[in-house]
Design a protein around this motif. Structure first.
Motif, PDB file in Angstrom:
ATOM      1  N   ILE A 137       0.826  -1.205   0.000  1.00  0.00           N
ATOM      2  CA  ILE A 137       0.000   0.000   0.000  1.00  0.00           C
ATOM      3  C   ILE A 137       0.860   1.254   0.000  1.00  0.00           C
ATOM      4  CG2 ILE A 137      -1.972  -1.142   1.076  1.00  0.00           C
ATOM      5  CD1 ILE A 137      -1.116   0.190   3.740  1.00  0.00           C
ATOM      6  N   SER A 138       0.241   2.350  -0.401  1.00  0.00           N
ATOM      7  CA  SER A 138       0.966   3.626  -0.461  1.00  0.00           C
ATOM      8  C   SER A 138       1.184   4.152   0.952  1.00  0.00           C
ATOM      9  CB  SER A 138       0.203   4.643  -1.319  1.00  0.00           C
ATOM     10  OG  SER A 138      -1.149   4.766  -0.916  1.00  0.00           O
ATOM     11  N   GLN A 139       2.437   4.040   1.383  1.00  0.00           N
ATOM     12  CA  GLN A 139       2.852   4.567   2.679  1.00  0.00           C
ATOM     13  C   GLN A 139       4.323   4.923   2.608  1.00  0.00           C
ATOM     14  OE1 GLN A 139       2.047   1.522   5.570  1.00  0.00           O
ATOM     15  NE2 GLN A 139       3.691   0.207   4.901  1.00  0.00           N
ATOM     16  N   ASN A 140       4.688   5.887   3.404  1.00  0.00           N
ATOM     17  CA  ASN A 140       6.088   6.299   3.493  1.00  0.00           C
ATOM     18  C   ASN A 140       6.415   6.547   4.960  1.00  0.00           C
ATOM     19  OD1 ASN A 140       5.019   8.870   4.067  1.00  0.00           O
ATOM     20  ND2 ASN A 140       5.206   9.530   1.944  1.00  0.00           N
ATOM     21  N   ALA A 141       7.541   7.158   5.235  1.00  0.00           N
ATOM     22  CA  ALA A 141       7.951   7.390   6.619  1.00  0.00           C
ATOM     23  C   ALA A 141       6.947   8.240   7.389  1.00  0.00           C
ATOM     24  CB  ALA A 141       9.335   8.038   6.650  1.00  0.00           C
ATOM     25  N   ALA A 142       6.188   9.068   6.692  1.00  0.00           N
ATOM     26  CA  ALA A 142       5.201   9.938   7.341  1.00  0.00           C
ATOM     27  C   ALA A 142       3.883   9.220   7.605  1.00  0.00           C
ATOM     28  CB  ALA A 142       4.956  11.179   6.496  1.00  0.00           C
ATOM     29  N   GLY A 143       3.694   8.026   7.031  1.00  0.00           N
ATOM     30  CA  GLY A 143       2.466   7.276   7.232  1.00  0.00           C
ATOM     31  C   GLY A 143       1.811   6.900   5.919  1.00  0.00           C
ATOM     32  N   GLN A 144       0.574   6.471   6.014  1.00  0.00           N
ATOM     33  CA  GLN A 144      -0.162   6.042   4.834  1.00  0.00           C
ATOM     34  C   GLN A 144      -0.562   7.242   3.984  1.00  0.00           C
ATOM     35  OE1 GLN A 144      -3.384   3.841   6.578  1.00  0.00           O
ATOM     36  NE2 GLN A 144      -2.138   2.010   6.871  1.00  0.00           N
ATOM     37  N   ILE A 145      -0.464   7.063   2.674  1.00  0.00           N
ATOM     38  CA  ILE A 145      -0.882   8.093   1.726  1.00  0.00           C
ATOM     39  C   ILE A 145      -2.306   7.738   1.307  1.00  0.00           C
ATOM     40  CG2 ILE A 145      -0.393   9.238  -0.466  1.00  0.00           C
ATOM     41  CD1 ILE A 145       2.548   8.185  -0.076  1.00  0.00           C
ATOM     42  N   LYS A 146      -3.244   8.497   1.824  1.00  0.00           N
ATOM     43  CA  LYS A 146      -4.662   8.187   1.634  1.00  0.00           C
ATOM     44  C   LYS A 146      -5.310   9.171   0.676  1.00  0.00           C
ATOM     45  CE  LYS A 146      -5.198   6.190   6.218  1.00  0.00           C
ATOM     46  NZ  LYS A 146      -6.104   6.035   7.352  1.00  0.00           N
ATOM     47  N   GLY A 147      -6.454   8.770   0.132  1.00  0.00           N
ATOM     48  CA  GLY A 147      -7.229   9.655  -0.718  1.00  0.00           C
ATOM     49  C   GLY A 147      -7.697   8.964  -1.977  1.00  0.00           C
ATOM     50  N   LYS A 148      -8.557   9.644  -2.684  1.00  0.00           N
ATOM     51  CA  LYS A 148      -9.174   9.116  -3.892  1.00  0.00           C
ATOM     52  C   LYS A 148      -8.770  10.001  -5.073  1.00  0.00           C
ATOM     53  CE  LYS A 148     -13.174   7.100  -3.522  1.00  0.00           C
ATOM     54  NZ  LYS A 148     -13.021   5.725  -4.013  1.00  0.00           N
ATOM     55  N   LEU A 149      -8.212   9.376  -6.099  1.00  0.00           N
ATOM     56  CA  LEU A 149      -7.868  10.095  -7.317  1.00  0.00           C
ATOM     57  C   LEU A 149      -9.158  10.524  -8.002  1.00  0.00           C
ATOM     58  CD1 LEU A 149      -4.836  10.448  -8.234  1.00  0.00           C
ATOM     59  CD2 LEU A 149      -5.205   8.665  -6.558  1.00  0.00           C
ATOM     60  N   GLY A 150      -9.163  11.738  -8.497  1.00  0.00           N
ATOM     61  CA  GLY A 150     -10.357  12.288  -9.105  1.00  0.00           C
ATOM     62  C   GLY A 150     -11.207  13.067  -8.127  1.00  0.00           C
ATOM     63  N   ALA A 151     -10.838  13.014  -6.841  1.00  0.00           N
ATOM     64  CA  ALA A 151     -11.574  13.764  -5.817  1.00  0.00           C
ATOM     65  C   ALA A 151     -10.610  14.490  -4.887  1.00  0.00           C
ATOM     66  CB  ALA A 151     -12.491  12.835  -5.012  1.00  0.00           C
ATOM     67  N   ASP A 152      -9.715  13.732  -4.235  1.00  0.00           N
ATOM     68  CA  ASP A 152      -8.837  14.299  -3.212  1.00  0.00           C
ATOM     69  C   ASP A 152      -7.409  14.548  -3.676  1.00  0.00           C
ATOM     70  OD1 ASP A 152     -10.984  13.749  -1.386  1.00  0.00           O
ATOM     71  OD2 ASP A 152     -10.240  11.690  -1.227  1.00  0.00           O
ATOM     72  N   LEU A 153      -6.953  13.766  -4.642  1.00  0.00           N
ATOM     73  CA  LEU A 153      -5.540  13.781  -5.026  1.00  0.00           C
ATOM     74  C   LEU A 153      -5.363  14.070  -6.506  1.00  0.00           C
ATOM     75  CD1 LEU A 153      -4.414  10.530  -3.164  1.00  0.00           C
ATOM     76  CD2 LEU A 153      -4.099  12.887  -2.383  1.00  0.00           C
ATOM     77  N   SER A 154      -4.256  14.745  -6.832  1.00  0.00           N
ATOM     78  CA  SER A 154      -3.887  14.998  -8.228  1.00  0.00           C
ATOM     79  C   SER A 154      -3.186  13.765  -8.799  1.00  0.00           C
ATOM     80  CB  SER A 154      -2.943  16.196  -8.309  1.00  0.00           C
ATOM     81  OG  SER A 154      -1.698  15.867  -7.713  1.00  0.00           O
ATOM     82  N   ILE A 155      -3.031  13.730 -10.100  1.00  0.00           N
ATOM     83  CA  ILE A 155      -2.287  12.649 -10.748  1.00  0.00           C
ATOM     84  C   ILE A 155      -0.863  12.600 -10.201  1.00  0.00           C
ATOM     85  CG2 ILE A 155      -1.309  11.856 -12.948  1.00  0.00           C
ATOM     86  CD1 ILE A 155      -3.901  12.938 -14.275  1.00  0.00           C
TER      87      ILE A 155
END
Length: 153
Positions: A41-59
């Motif tokens: 899953i999308s996570q890095n040192a700061a934690g999980q990268i959450k959100g929905k493409l097309g609503a919350d996040l850019s490409i």
């Protein structure tokens, strides 16, 4: 230091410890010279990268989330290789799932974040077969999940 480790250092990427499974499965299975890595899953040192493409996040944010998945894939691969990334022959296939709205159609651009990273680290051996599909939701609300198959010696 393997050429892969050298390339990671040039890219200022430090592989984290391989993430532990979140349920009743193993992080990877080796069959012959292929290592099948469970979805990362999308996570890095700061934690999980959450959100929905097309609503919350850019490409671009989605591509960064996919790159984070690719880093976790390499961390799992390193563990599968007993810590020796010089055993990696090539990336065979990535399957990417993008948490996206029903009308979002740029899943391939999002998963390019992982594909581009694999080529940057592995060179031509990073070129792989791939699927990039939409998902109505993903575990924990993360933006991206990617599984992979790699050939090792």
């Amino acid at each position: 230091m393997s050429s892969i480790e050298s390339r990671l250092a040039e890219l200022n990427v430090t592989l984290p410890d391989a993430p532990a499974p979140a349920a009743n499965y193993v992080p990877f299975v080796q069959v012959g010279n292929l290592v099948h890595i469970s979805g990362q899953i999308s996570q890095n040192a700061a934690g999980q990268i959450k959100g929905k493409l097309g609503a919350d996040l850019s490409i671009e944010q989605g591509a960064e989330a996919a790159k984070a998945c690719a880093i976790s894939l390499l961390a799992q691969l390193k563990k599968a290789c007993g810590g020796d990334l010089s055993r990696v022959v090539r990336a065979v296939k990535l399957v990417g799932f993008v948490n996206s709205t029903a009308d979002f159609t740029d899943q391939p651009k999002v998963i390019n974040g992982a594909s581009d990273f694999m080529v940057a680290v592995l060179g031509d051996a990073g070129r792989h077969a791939r699927s990039a599909v939409s998902a109505a939701s993903l575990p924990f609300g993360v933006a991206v999940e990617i599984e992979g198959i790699f050939e090792i010696n």
